[in-house]
Design a protein around this motif. Structure first.
Motif, mmCIF file in Angstrom:
data_model
loop_
_atom_site.group_PDB
_atom_site.id
_atom_site.type_symbol
_atom_site.label_atom_id
_atom_site.label_comp_id
_atom_site.label_asym_id
_atom_site.label_seq_id
_atom_site.Cartn_x
_atom_site.Cartn_y
_atom_site.Cartn_z
ATOM 1 N N ASN A 1 0.807 -1.223 0.000
ATOM 2 C CA ASN A 1 0.000 0.000 0.000
ATOM 3 C C ASN A 1 0.839 1.271 0.000
ATOM 4 O O ASN A 1 0.325 2.359 -0.231
ATOM 5 N N TYR A 2 2.139 1.154 0.284
ATOM 6 C CA TYR A 2 3.012 2.317 0.351
ATOM 7 C C TYR A 2 4.086 2.267 -0.734
ATOM 8 O O TYR A 2 5.049 3.023 -0.692
ATOM 9 N N SER A 3 3.892 1.397 -1.701
ATOM 10 C CA SER A 3 4.875 1.229 -2.774
ATOM 11 C C SER A 3 4.556 2.176 -3.930
ATOM 12 O O SER A 3 4.358 1.756 -5.066
ATOM 13 N N SER A 4 4.499 3.474 -3.609
ATOM 14 C CA SER A 4 4.259 4.492 -4.637
ATOM 15 C C SER A 4 5.555 5.241 -4.902
ATOM 16 O O SER A 4 6.465 5.249 -4.070
ATOM 17 N N ARG A 5 5.626 5.913 -6.040
ATOM 18 C CA ARG A 5 6.851 6.640 -6.372
ATOM 19 C C ARG A 5 7.095 7.804 -5.417
ATOM 20 O O ARG A 5 8.241 8.104 -5.086
ATOM 21 N N GLU A 6 6.034 8.468 -5.005
ATOM 22 C CA GLU A 6 6.193 9.569 -4.064
ATOM 23 C C GLU A 6 6.766 9.062 -2.742
ATOM 24 O O GLU A 6 7.662 9.668 -2.160
ATOM 25 N N GLN A 7 6.233 7.926 -2.283
ATOM 26 C CA GLN A 7 6.751 7.334 -1.047
ATOM 27 C C GLN A 7 8.210 6.904 -1.241
ATOM 28 O O GLN A 7 9.040 7.062 -0.348
ATOM 29 N N VAL B 1 16.559 4.900 3.673
ATOM 30 C CA VAL B 1 16.073 3.631 4.211
ATOM 31 C C VAL B 1 15.673 2.628 3.136
ATOM 32 O O VAL B 1 15.382 1.466 3.445
ATOM 33 N N THR B 2 15.639 3.050 1.878
ATOM 34 C CA THR B 2 15.379 2.099 0.797
ATOM 35 C C THR B 2 16.121 2.574 -0.443
ATOM 36 O O THR B 2 16.591 3.710 -0.502
ATOM 37 N N MET B 3 16.232 1.684 -1.424
ATOM 38 C CA MET B 3 16.857 2.072 -2.689
ATOM 39 C C MET B 3 16.364 1.139 -3.792
ATOM 40 O O MET B 3 15.808 0.066 -3.540
ATOM 41 N N TYR B 4 16.576 1.604 -5.000
ATOM 42 C CA TYR B 4 16.177 0.853 -6.194
ATOM 43 C C TYR B 4 17.406 0.127 -6.734
ATOM 44 O O TYR B 4 18.392 0.762 -7.114
ATOM 45 N N ASN C 1 12.267 -5.027 -5.319
ATOM 46 C CA ASN C 1 11.054 -4.340 -5.782
ATOM 47 C C ASN C 1 11.481 -3.497 -6.972
ATOM 48 O O ASN C 1 12.341 -2.632 -6.853
ATOM 49 N N GLY C 2 10.871 -3.752 -8.112
ATOM 50 C CA GLY C 2 11.233 -3.018 -9.315
ATOM 51 C C GLY C 2 12.186 -3.813 -10.179
ATOM 52 O O GLY C 2 12.485 -4.965 -9.923
ATOM 53 N N GLY C 3 12.645 -3.158 -11.231
ATOM 54 C CA GLY C 3 13.572 -3.813 -12.147
ATOM 55 C C GLY C 3 13.142 -3.613 -13.572
ATOM 56 O O GLY C 3 12.133 -4.161 -13.995
ATOM 57 N N GLY C 4 13.870 -2.798 -14.310
ATOM 58 C CA GLY C 4 13.568 -2.573 -15.722
ATOM 59 C C GLY C 4 12.457 -1.579 -15.937
ATOM 60 O O GLY C 4 12.663 -0.512 -16.479
ATOM 61 N N VAL C 5 11.256 -1.929 -15.496
ATOM 62 C CA VAL C 5 10.102 -1.057 -15.726
ATOM 63 C C VAL C 5 9.888 -0.070 -14.591
ATOM 64 O O VAL C 5 9.017 0.785 -14.669
ATOM 65 N N GLY C 6 10.654 -0.184 -13.527
ATOM 66 C CA GLY C 6 10.561 0.804 -12.466
ATOM 67 C C GLY C 6 10.176 0.249 -11.118
ATOM 68 O O GLY C 6 9.615 -0.845 -10.986
ATOM 69 N N TRP C 7 10.474 1.040 -10.103
ATOM 70 C CA TRP C 7 10.168 0.679 -8.722
ATOM 71 C C TRP C 7 8.658 0.645 -8.540
ATOM 72 O O TRP C 7 7.932 1.518 -8.987
ATOM 73 N N GLY C 8 8.165 -0.427 -7.897
ATOM 74 C CA GLY C 8 6.736 -0.574 -7.685
ATOM 75 C C GLY C 8 5.998 -1.241 -8.828
ATOM 76 O O GLY C 8 4.806 -1.520 -8.725
ATOM 77 N N GLU C 9 6.716 -1.500 -9.942
ATOM 78 C CA GLU C 9 6.072 -2.072 -11.126
ATOM 79 C C GLU C 9 6.393 -3.551 -11.320
ATOM 80 O O GLU C 9 5.848 -4.179 -12.219
#
Length: 702
Positions: free
Chosen positions: A184-190, A199-202, A618-626
């Motif tokens: 529920n918090y896996s948005s780009r703004e977050q 605290v996180t990275m792509y 989380n993410g990879g190629g098409v973007g974080w959250g995708e």
């Protein structure tokens, strides 16, 4: 220049190294502009300072705040090591454990300035695919790896080394997770806020899992995509004289120029940033450069003549004087050539559409896009309305305007592509989120009869490579940790023999075509100067081929035909490693394309079947959250245990993905899984029963 021994001593806690700031000679990541409150800034500083003893906090706190305000993230530039970062031979790392030294070799390659897109920001490729979040983490990881024993496992949480934990010799030496956030918090703004807080990275796919091998990794995949697109959509086995237009010459997209030439095409690749354009030219991956659209058109029409633009040892004037004007037939008779257009791809597409409307001549046969559209508003895509430097200023200073301009630019790009497609252009999405972002921007990419994840243009996985994945084929990689080119030559010879033996033993016709493509690739690989950084290679194989290759490499290490251990891995872009509804699992039609069980199970299974390290992102190629993707690395040290691990783990890594694809309805995957279940002891798989479509239609429509 510091030494590897000093590097492995960990963060200097008794003194602060000189703050040399950012290196102006290197390219740097786009500036982030997260919306941070005063409390957020305090948290970010607190998080960064916890790596250091309190006596340094008064010095470091204002420095880190300045980085946060200037760049949107605390990279800790002061701690960027003085040592030349590259993949040193495995025996030079002061480690207790050889497996740990192999992992160091891989990390150092990911951050090599010849390989990494933005080395000082620890970004390997894709604009924001990082190895670590800051330089303190790098130093700590190197220390932990140097001390590690075979009874310990290093745990990595989004770049941060949590520590060494007691385990056992058959456990993974490193377990990595990147960007894993509650859904529920896996948005780009977050994400932007949490990234700024540290605290996180792509981790992209192979950046944060330490498995990147430079653009060679995607050259092969791009080549196979071009060849199979030609077969499927142009009914061609050879692509000589066909014109391929695309964009992007960065860490991953830089492979397009080389792949186009190997495939026999005329490749025109647009790039707005001069730094990666010149980097690919200097590396020999790009043959010519122009800043003139008229030159691009001439080069397409007369590709076997020098277009000339920018070539080594020649001025533009002398090259122009040498150019001849051949007949139009030269286009189909031309030799392969790759041309970098220093400009925006939108201008190129619009010019090609204009030429078609004005003269009726189609100058392009097929095309795609490899800009980093997974991150379009933060440097992944640059709008045509602004020059490159102005884009950087507006992106940081007026992000809402920049967003509008990106959306308008995507609309214009799609409009030009649509005009050309109406006259025969074959265009596909390269899994970078281009069509998805274009749709979100309001461009006309919808497919009238499609579902929510289908567009009027195919995805390269969904419509081109998906069938290959369903055969079990995917990107198998190996790295010679000795750093010796002679070891790579030996592995090329071994791989050639392995593939020839498999073909001799007999395979189905679809499998035979793939093996023949890969055999040709490996036999020609050295001639194309594909190595950037570590001595590495890639080819596509299914479970049978991967196991055979691993066993042959392991034997060669044992026999000392190869000087040091081999690391095997793969891109997470594979049959079973990634759940990505707009890419890897875009040809999954049972409604589970948005589910991530496969990637998670892949990592769990690899971990207890022998992988040296595993990674879940989380993410990879098409973007974080995708998307969610999983990967591994495995060290072949010549031991019997290493051979057993490779057999056990590689079989699972591929067949698990085939089983998921079989259950979702792939007949190709079902056929292979059925064969495996009949011949492999211990494999018992639930196979799907096909429903009568006429029955379903009559029930639903009635």
């Amino acid at each position: 220049m510091s030494s590897l021994k000093e590097l492995c001593a960990g963060l200097p806690l008794d003194h602060l190294p000189e703050n040399r700031g950012r290196d102006a000679s290197l390219p740097h990541a786009p500036v982030w502009a997260p919306k941070l409150t005063a409390d957020d800034k305090k948290v970010a500083l607190r998080n960064a300072l916890r790596y250091f003893t309190p006596k340094f906090h008064k010095t470091l706190a204002p420095e880190f705040l300045s980085e946060l305000q200037q760049y949107g993230h605390i990279y800790m530039y002061r701690f960027c090591p003085k040592i030349k970062i590259r993949a040193y031979p495995i025996w030079e790392y002061p480690c207790v454990l050889q497996q740990a030294a192999a992992i160091m070799h891989m990390i150092m390659n990911n951050l090599d300035p010849r390989v990494a897109q933005f080395p000082q920001e620890l970004v390997t490729y894709g604009g924001n695919g990082q190895v670590f979040s800051n330089w303190a983490q790098f130093w700590l990881v190197m220390k932990f790896l140097s001390e590690m024993t075979e009874e310990q496992t290093l745990v990595m949480n989004s770049g941060h080394p949590l520590g060494l934990f007691p385990s056992h010799r058959d456990a993974p030496r490193v377990v990595i997770s990147n960007g894993m956030v509650i859904p529920n918090y896996s948005s780009r703004e977050q994400y932007e806020r949490m990234f700024a807080l540290g605290v996180t990275m792509y981790g992209q796919m192979t950046a944060g899992s330490y498995c990147y091998i430079g653009p060679q990794g995607i050259v092969h995949g791009t080549l196979l995509t071009l060849l199979n697109a030609g077969r499927k959509y142009l009914s061609l086995e050879k692509l000589q004289g066909k014109v391929f237009v695309t964009s992007g010459l960065g860490g991953m997209s830089g492979a397009q120029a080389k792949a186009a030439v190997i495939a026999g095409c005329v490749g025109i690749i647009a790039e707005v940033d001069e730094a990666p354009l010149l980097k690919r030219f200097q590396q020999g991956w790009l043959m010519e450069i122009t800043r003139d659209l008229d030159d691009c058109v001439r080069c397409i029409r007369y590709p076997h003549q020098s277009c000339i633009l920018l070539k080594r040892g020649a001025t533009r004037a002398t090259c122009l004087a040498r150019r001849k004007r051949p007949t139009r037939e030269a286009k189909t008779a031309g030799l392969p050539v790759s041309i970098g257009y220093h400009g925006n791809v939108v201008d190129l597409w619009e010019r090609l559409a204009h030429e078609m409307e004005k003269t009726g001549e189609m100058l392009v046969d097929f095309g795609s896009d490899q800009t980093s559209c997974h991150n379009p508003y933060k440097g992944g895509y640059y709008p045509v309305q602004l020059g490159f430097q102005e884009c950087l200023r507006v992106m940081h200073g007026d992000p809402s305007r920049f967003r509008r301009l990106v959306d308008e630019s995507l609309q214009r790009q799609v409009e030009a592509i649509n005009k050309l497609a109406a006259h025969g252009l074959f265009f596909w999405d390269y899994g970078n989120g281009f069509l998805l972002q274009a749709q979100r921007a309001g461009a006309k990419v919808e497919k009238e009869t499609g579902n929510k994840k289908e567009f009027r243009y195919p995805s390269y996985v969904q419509h081109i490579m998906g069938d290959i994945f369903s055969l079990g084929f995917g990107p198998f990689r190996w790295i010679c940790t000795s750093g010796c080119p002679s070891d790579l030559d030996t592995t090329d010879k071994i791989a050639t023999d392995v593939l020839k033996n498999i073909l001799k033993e007999g395979v189905s016709e679809p499998v035979r075509k793939q093996y023949q493509d890969n055999l040709h690739w490996i036999q020609e690989a050295k001639n194309h100067n594909l190595v950037v950084g570590s001595q590495a290679r890639i080819l596509y194989a299914e479970q049978r081929g991967r196991v055979a290759l691993a066993e042959a490499f392991n034997k060669a290490v044992a026999d000392e035909a190869i000087k040091a251990p081999i690391v095997i891995s793969r891109d997470h872009h594979d049959v079973g490693g990634t759940d990505s509804p707009f890419r890897e699992t875009s040809n999954i039609y049972d409604g589970s394309a948005f589910c991530a069980d496969m990637a998670v199970q892949n990592v769990i299974g690899d971990a207890f079947r022998g992988a040296t390290w595993v990674a879940l992102h989380n993410g990879g190629g098409v973007g974080w959250g995708e998307a969610v993707n999983g990967g591994f690395g495995l060290v072949l040290d010549g031991s019997l245990e290493a051979g057993a691990r490779a057999r056990n783990m590689l079989y699972w890594d591929v067949v698990h993905g085939l089983c998921r694809r079989s259950w979702s309805g792939s007949e190709q995957a079902k056929a292979i899984v059925s064969q495996e279940a009949a011949s492999r002891r211990g494999l018992v798989v639930q196979l799907p029963h096909r429903a009568d479509e006429s029955l379903l239609t009559s029930l639903v429509e009635d």
